[in-house]
Every structure is written in structure tokens, then in C-alpha cells.
Design an enzyme around this catalytic site. Structure first.
Site, PDB file in Angstrom:
ATOM      1  CD  GLU A   1       3.057   3.054   7.676  1.00 23.32           C
ATOM      2  OE1 GLU A   1       3.621   2.502   6.733  1.00 23.32           O
ATOM      3  OE2 GLU A   1       2.625   2.410   8.657  1.00 23.32           O
TER       4      GLU A   1
ATOM      5  NE  ARG B   1      20.903 -11.533   6.434  1.00 28.48           N
ATOM      6  CZ  ARG B   1      19.573 -11.623   6.453  1.00 28.48           C
ATOM      7  NH1 ARG B   1      18.871 -11.150   5.462  1.00 28.48           N
ATOM      8  NH2 ARG B   1      18.969 -12.180   7.472  1.00 28.48           N
TER       9      ARG B   1
ATOM     10  CG  LEU C   1      18.520  -4.451   2.214  1.00 25.14           C
ATOM     11  CD1 LEU C   1      18.090  -3.016   1.953  1.00 25.14           C
ATOM     12  CD2 LEU C   1      18.474  -5.275   0.941  1.00 25.14           C
TER      13      LEU C   1
ATOM     14  CG  HIS D   1       9.964   1.572  11.652  1.00 27.47           C
ATOM     15  ND1 HIS D   1      10.133   0.214  11.495  1.00 27.47           N
ATOM     16  CD2 HIS D   1       9.738   1.783  12.972  1.00 27.47           C
ATOM     17  CE1 HIS D   1      10.015  -0.374  12.678  1.00 27.47           C
ATOM     18  NE2 HIS D   1       9.778   0.552  13.590  1.00 27.47           N
TER      19      HIS D   1
ATOM     20  CB  SER E   1      -0.979  -0.006   1.175  1.00 24.77           C
ATOM     21  OG  SER E   1      -0.312   0.204   2.392  1.00 24.77           O
ATOM     22  CG  ASN E   2       3.599   2.751   2.974  1.00 23.00           C
ATOM     23  OD1 ASN E   2       3.402   3.944   3.180  1.00 23.00           O
ATOM     24  ND2 ASN E   2       3.406   1.823   3.901  1.00 23.00           N
TER      25      ASN E   2
ATOM     26  CG  ASN F   1      12.370   1.383   5.881  1.00 28.44           C
ATOM     27  OD1 ASN F   1      11.570   0.788   5.155  1.00 28.44           O
ATOM     28  ND2 ASN F   1      12.510   1.081   7.165  1.00 28.44           N
TER      29      ASN F   1
ATOM     30  CG  ASP G   1      13.688  -0.366  11.791  1.00 27.14           C
ATOM     31  OD1 ASP G   1      13.536  -0.287  10.566  1.00 27.14           O
ATOM     32  OD2 ASP G   1      13.183  -1.261  12.490  1.00 27.14           O
TER      33      ASP G   1
ATOM     34  NE  ARG H   1      17.015 -11.701   2.385  1.00 26.64           N
ATOM     35  CZ  ARG H   1      17.319 -12.955   2.467  1.00 26.64           C
ATOM     36  NH1 ARG H   1      16.418 -13.844   2.805  1.00 26.64           N
ATOM     37  NH2 ARG H   1      18.542 -13.379   2.225  1.00 26.64           N
TER      38      ARG H   1
HETATM   39  C1  GAR Z   1       3.899  -0.700   6.555  1.00 27.59           C
HETATM   40  O1  GAR Z   1       3.156  -0.373   7.706  1.00 27.59           O
HETATM   41  C2  GAR Z   1       5.352  -0.337   6.746  1.00 27.59           C
HETATM   42  O2  GAR Z   1       5.541   0.818   7.501  1.00 27.59           O
HETATM   43  C3  GAR Z   1       5.851  -1.559   7.459  1.00 27.59           C
HETATM   44  O3  GAR Z   1       5.216  -2.640   6.855  1.00 27.59           O
HETATM   45  C4  GAR Z   1       3.951  -2.214   6.366  1.00 27.59           C
HETATM   46  C5  GAR Z   1       3.890  -2.590   4.909  1.00 27.59           C
HETATM   47  O4  GAR Z   1       2.633  -2.302   4.381  1.00 27.59           O
HETATM   48  N1  GAR Z   1       7.286  -1.652   7.388  1.00 27.59           N
HETATM   49  C6  GAR Z   1       8.040  -2.191   8.327  1.00 27.59           C
HETATM   50  O5  GAR Z   1       7.587  -2.693   9.346  1.00 27.59           O
HETATM   51  C7  GAR Z   1       9.522  -2.146   8.040  1.00 27.59           C
HETATM   52  N2  GAR Z   1      10.270  -2.466   9.216  1.00 27.59           N
HETATM   53  P1  GAR Z   1       2.466  -2.053   2.842  1.00 27.59           P
HETATM   54  O6  GAR Z   1       3.095  -3.265   2.153  1.00 27.59           O
HETATM   55  O7  GAR Z   1       0.986  -2.005   2.628  1.00 27.59           O
HETATM   56  O8  GAR Z   1       3.169  -0.770   2.494  1.00 27.59           O
END
Ligand code: GAR
Length: 207
Positions: free
Chosen positions: A178, A69, A97, A113, A15-16, A111, A149, A95
Site C-alpha cells: 500500500e 451525512r 461519503l 483498499h 500510515s498511508n 482511495n 470500493d 466513513r
Molecule cells: C489501510 O490498510 C487501508 O488500506 C485501509 O485501512 C488501513 C488504514 O491504515 N482502508 C480501508 O479499509 C478502506 N476501506 P492507515 O491509517 O495506517 O493508512
């Protein structure tokens, strides 16, 4: 200024990623163009959205690489080079990196978070925020560095934690933020408006 070429890395829903794609489409002056959506999981739901939008997609299945990796990162790097990506947006990319990969994209990889860093690094951020009883929770965009993070913070948005919040209601309120701050962050980075000074990120005025 030429639009910056952006690759978005996903692992799931996306979704992001969709929010970034829509922001770039909605504004002719958006300083970035999405040239690749890359997933480490072939079943990632976000891939279908990207394909339907006509964005090139690629899958580098992390499962195939196990603990190697470096080989996984090299395979991803090959896709990024092929797409001539200049910026990477991690969007729910689950994942870790290698430090070498992070160093090679230093200042060009961001990123999102789902917490107000440096609180609640890692997973299950909403459940942990509820458990700790914090009154505000939120999300953070940041540059990616080798520590998880940990990179310099670019933008944050806070939401109140309500008495009757569940993990789901809190997650939904954070997710809406987000989808607002990630496109804004990409806009600033692609327009070369972010200056990193130690751990602080300064936003320069629009030129
Ligand atoms: C989002 O809430 C993002 O912030 C989080 O995963 C979700 C992905 O949703 N990311 C993390 O936790 C990274 N450490 P999305 O696939 O719908 O964007």
C-alpha cells in the site's frame, strides 16, 4: 506545472497518509503538495504525525453529525475549500461519503483498499482472504464513486498468501505494498496521467 494541492482524509493510524507525505517531501519534482490532513476522529493517531511535519490539520468529528451525512460532508467541504484542495486522498478514512460529495469530487478523489478489488470490498479483508483460501491477496487504488470500493481501478499490487500467514502477517505484507502504490497513484493523478475510459483507467506516458 504547478503542484496539485492535496488533502488527505484519515480516521486512524495514518500510515498511508505518512507514506504520501514522505513521497511528496522526498522528491522536489513530486507533482503534488499535501496542504491538509483532515480527520473525522479527533483521536486519530495520524494527526500528530502530520502536525509534526508542519502540515495543516483539521478535525470534523463525524460523531457530532450522527446520521446526518450531508451536514458532515458540508463541514468537510468547507475545510477542503479553505485549504484550496484540488485532490482528495482517502487514507484509511472509515466513513461513507454522500453520492453528492463523491460526484462533486469525481475524478479528483482516490482511495486505497486493502484487497484486490473487486474481491473483498468492505471491512476485515485480510481475515476474509484467509478464510476463502485465496493464494494471492493485495491492495488496490481506485477513483472514488458513490458505490463503496467500486470506482475505476488505478493500480494494484499482489502478495502471495503463505500457509502460515495470520491476519497480522498478511496485513503487514499488504501494507508495505500500500505504501508503495499509493504515492505512485497520487503521482500519476497529480501529473494528469490517468485517463478513465468506462471502468478502465489508462496510464499515459510521462510527458
Ligand atoms: C489501510 O490498510 C487501508 O488500506 C485501509 O485501512 C488501513 C488504514 O491504515 N482502508 C480501508 O479499509 C478502506 N476501506 P492507515 O491509517 O495506517 O493508512
Amino acid at each position: 506545472m504547478a503542484k496539485k494541492r492535496v488533502a488527505i482524509l484519515i480516521s486512524g493510524r495514518g500510515s498511508n497518509m505518512a507514506a504520501l507525505v514522505k513521497a511528496a517531501q522526498a522528491d522536489a519534482d513530486f507533482p503534488a503538495r499535501i496542504v491538509l490532513v483532515l480527520s473525522n476522529r479527533p483521536e486519530a493517531a495520524g494527526l500528530a504525525f502530520a502536525a509534526a511535519e508542519g502540515i495543516p490539520i483539521a478535525v470534523v468529528p463525524s460523531k457530532l453529525y450522527g446520521k446526518d451525512r450531508a451536514a458532515f460532508d458540508a463541514a468537510m467541504q468547507a475545510e477542503l475549500v479553505k485549504a484550496r484542495a484540488e485532490i482528495i486522498c482517502l487514507a484509511g478514512f472509515m466513513r461513507l461519503l454522500t453520492p453528492e460529495f463523491c460526484e462533486s469530487w469525481s475524478g479528483r478523489m482516490i482511495n486505497i483498499h486493502p484487497a484486490l478489488l473487486p474481491s473483498f470490498k468492505g471491512l476485515d479483508t485480510h481475515a476474509r482472504a484467509l478464510e476463502e483460501g485465496v493464494k494471492f491477496h493485495g491492495c488496490t487504488t481506485h477513483f472514488v464513486t458513490p458505490g463503496m470500493d467500486e470506482g475505476p481501478i488505478i493500480l494494484q499490487a499482489a502478495v502471495p498468501v503463505l500457509d502460515d500467514d495470520t491476519e497480522e502477517t498478511l496485513a503487514a505484507r499488504v501494507l508495505a505494498e500500500e505504501h508503495r502504490i499509493y504515492p505512485e497513484t497520487l503521482r500519476l493523478l497529480a501529473a494528469d496521467r490517468l485517463v478513465v475510459e468506462g471502468r478502465r483507467v489508462r496510464i499515459t506516458p510521462a510527458g
